[in-house]
Design an enzyme around this catalytic site. Structure first.
Site, PDB file in Angstrom:
ATOM      1  N   HIS A  75       0.796  -1.240   0.000  1.00 64.94           N
ATOM      2  CA  HIS A  75       0.000   0.000   0.000  1.00 64.94           C
ATOM      3  C   HIS A  75       0.827   1.289   0.000  1.00 64.94           C
ATOM      4  O   HIS A  75       0.674   2.150  -0.849  1.00 64.94           O
ATOM      5  CB  HIS A  75      -0.900   0.064   1.243  1.00 64.94           C
ATOM      6  CG  HIS A  75      -1.661  -1.173   1.547  1.00 64.94           C
ATOM      7  ND1 HIS A  75      -2.798  -1.530   0.880  1.00 64.94           N
ATOM      8  CD2 HIS A  75      -1.455  -2.144   2.486  1.00 64.94           C
ATOM      9  CE1 HIS A  75      -3.280  -2.653   1.388  1.00 64.94           C
ATOM     10  NE2 HIS A  75      -2.485  -3.050   2.363  1.00 64.94           N
TER      11      HIS A  75
HETATM   12  C1  BDR Z   1      -2.631   0.534   5.655  1.00 67.79           C
HETATM   13  O1  BDR Z   1      -2.717  -0.090   6.941  1.00 67.79           O
HETATM   14  C2  BDR Z   1      -1.459  -0.514   7.360  1.00 67.79           C
HETATM   15  O2  BDR Z   1      -1.502  -1.814   7.855  1.00 67.79           O
HETATM   16  C3  BDR Z   1      -0.530  -0.399   6.188  1.00 67.79           C
HETATM   17  O3  BDR Z   1       0.766  -0.013   6.607  1.00 67.79           O
HETATM   18  C4  BDR Z   1      -1.164   0.631   5.303  1.00 67.79           C
HETATM   19  O4  BDR Z   1      -0.695   1.928   5.587  1.00 67.79           O
HETATM   20  C5  BDR Z   1      -3.467  -0.275   4.703  1.00 67.79           C
HETATM   21  O5  BDR Z   1      -4.786  -0.290   5.122  1.00 67.79           O
END
Ligand code: BDR
Ligand code: CA
Length: 324
Positions: free
Chosen positions: A251
């Site tokens: 992400h």
């Molecule tokens: C987001 O949540 C976290 O677990 C990850 O680092 C990312 O920023 C995704 O939903």
């Protein structure tokens, strides 16, 4: 000229890859990294951030930020527990606690991230781009201290929210859900927002074969990223299998790539984004007013519904394959 950037993280496996990408990209001048409670406690996310930067030989200051959301953890039952960690944490295998790197010898800066952000943005002679890939607590707190700082924010690129895809509840994405009030304050702050939601990050998945290719590039950034991608894929296979097997989203790195080359985002819409602070089942849900139904709320964000996976993987290989 390289873009001046402040990156805010809750490191975190994909945050670590985002930091490496931002540091190694010649298009980004990484001014500082701020940390926040999110994937783990702020102690752990700060240690992980320092570990990663030291491993990369990156002389970038780290400012430790907020240890709790603004108010979300005050209401009994609203959050399982904060910091978000422990045996019932489904994401445990995706992030782990500490990155597989030596303990840092360097320390975080003495100022708190929020104090530093206010000072830096207030006194900056030019506008600065912010990339936020964790809960938005630090920026919301800074805006509450001094709303005028918005004049020096060029744009905020945010990994957060979901249009049709969510991950922590049926309606919410993790970063917004951890601190919904902070996400709403940032949504309403008036700075140009670029939202990289789960719809885009899930489209830009990385496969096990590609993780191996990262490792084979043999640079510090590519090796740690390849290992962390493998760890993420194992976690996704176990707890939230993707439509494509043996693959995982990275992400936070997509948010960094979105600054370097906006073309990596696809199907962008300019809309009003709001965030539910309603507690209950919609808590932390991002709302995108695609029909312009709320006349009182003007478009405040560019939101990507999709991403160019091939381009993303290509960019990551090129950037992470660089030596410091
Ligand atoms: C987001 O949540 C976290 O677990 C990850 O680092 C990312 O920023 C995704 O939903
Ligand atoms: Ca994150």
């Amino acid at each position: 000229m390289a873009e001046k950037v402040i990156l805010d993280v809750d490191t975190g496996s994909d945050d670590a890859i985002a930091i490496a990408t931002a540091f190694l990209s010649p298009d980004i001048d990484l001014l500082a990294v701020c940390t926040v409670n999110g994937n783990r406690s702020v102690e752990i996310t700060t240690s992980n951030t320092l570990r990663l930067l030291e491993y990369l030989g990156a002389d970038v200051p780290v400012y430790r930020g907020c240890h709790l959301p603004m108010v979300a953890s005050l209401t009994p039952g609203r959050r399982k527990h904060v910091p978000f960690t422990g045996p019932d944490n489904k994401e445990e295998d995706v992030h782990g606690d500490y990155l597989p790197l030596p303990e840092p010898t360097r320390k975080a800066q003495p100022e708190h991230a929020v104090v530093w952000l206010v000072d830096k943005l207030k006194n900056s002679k030019e506008k600065i781009t912010l990339i936020f890939v964790g809960p938005l607590t630090n920026l919301a707190m800074a805006l509450r201290i001094d709303p005028d700082i918005v004049k020096n924010i060029k744009q905020v690129i945010i990994m957060g929210g979901g249009y049709l895809v969510n991950n922590i509840t049926a309606g919410a994405e993790f970063n917004f859900w951890i601190d919904p009030e902070a996400a709403k304050i940032v949504a309403d702050c008036g700075a140009p927002l670029v939202i990289v939601p789960l719809d885009a990050t899930h489209a830009a998945y990385v496969t096990m074969e590609e993780a191996e290719e990262f490792i084979n590039l043999g640079t510090p950034g590519s090796v740690i990223s390849g290992k962390l991608i493998k760890q993420r894929i194992a976690g996704y296979n176990a707890f939230q299998p993707m439509a494509v097997p043996n693959a995982a989203p990275i992400h936070d790195a997509l948010a960094v790539c979105a600054l370097i080359d906006r073309e990596v985002l696809r199907s962008c819409m300019t809309v009003n984004m709001d965030v539910s602070i309603a507690h209950g089942i919609t808590d932390g849900m991002s709302l995108f007013d695609t029909g312009g139904r709320d006349r009182n709320r003007k478009p405040n964000a560019i939101v990507a519904k999709d991403a160019d996976r091939e381009k993303f993987v290509g960019m990551m290989k090129e950037i992470l394959g660089r030596k410091n």
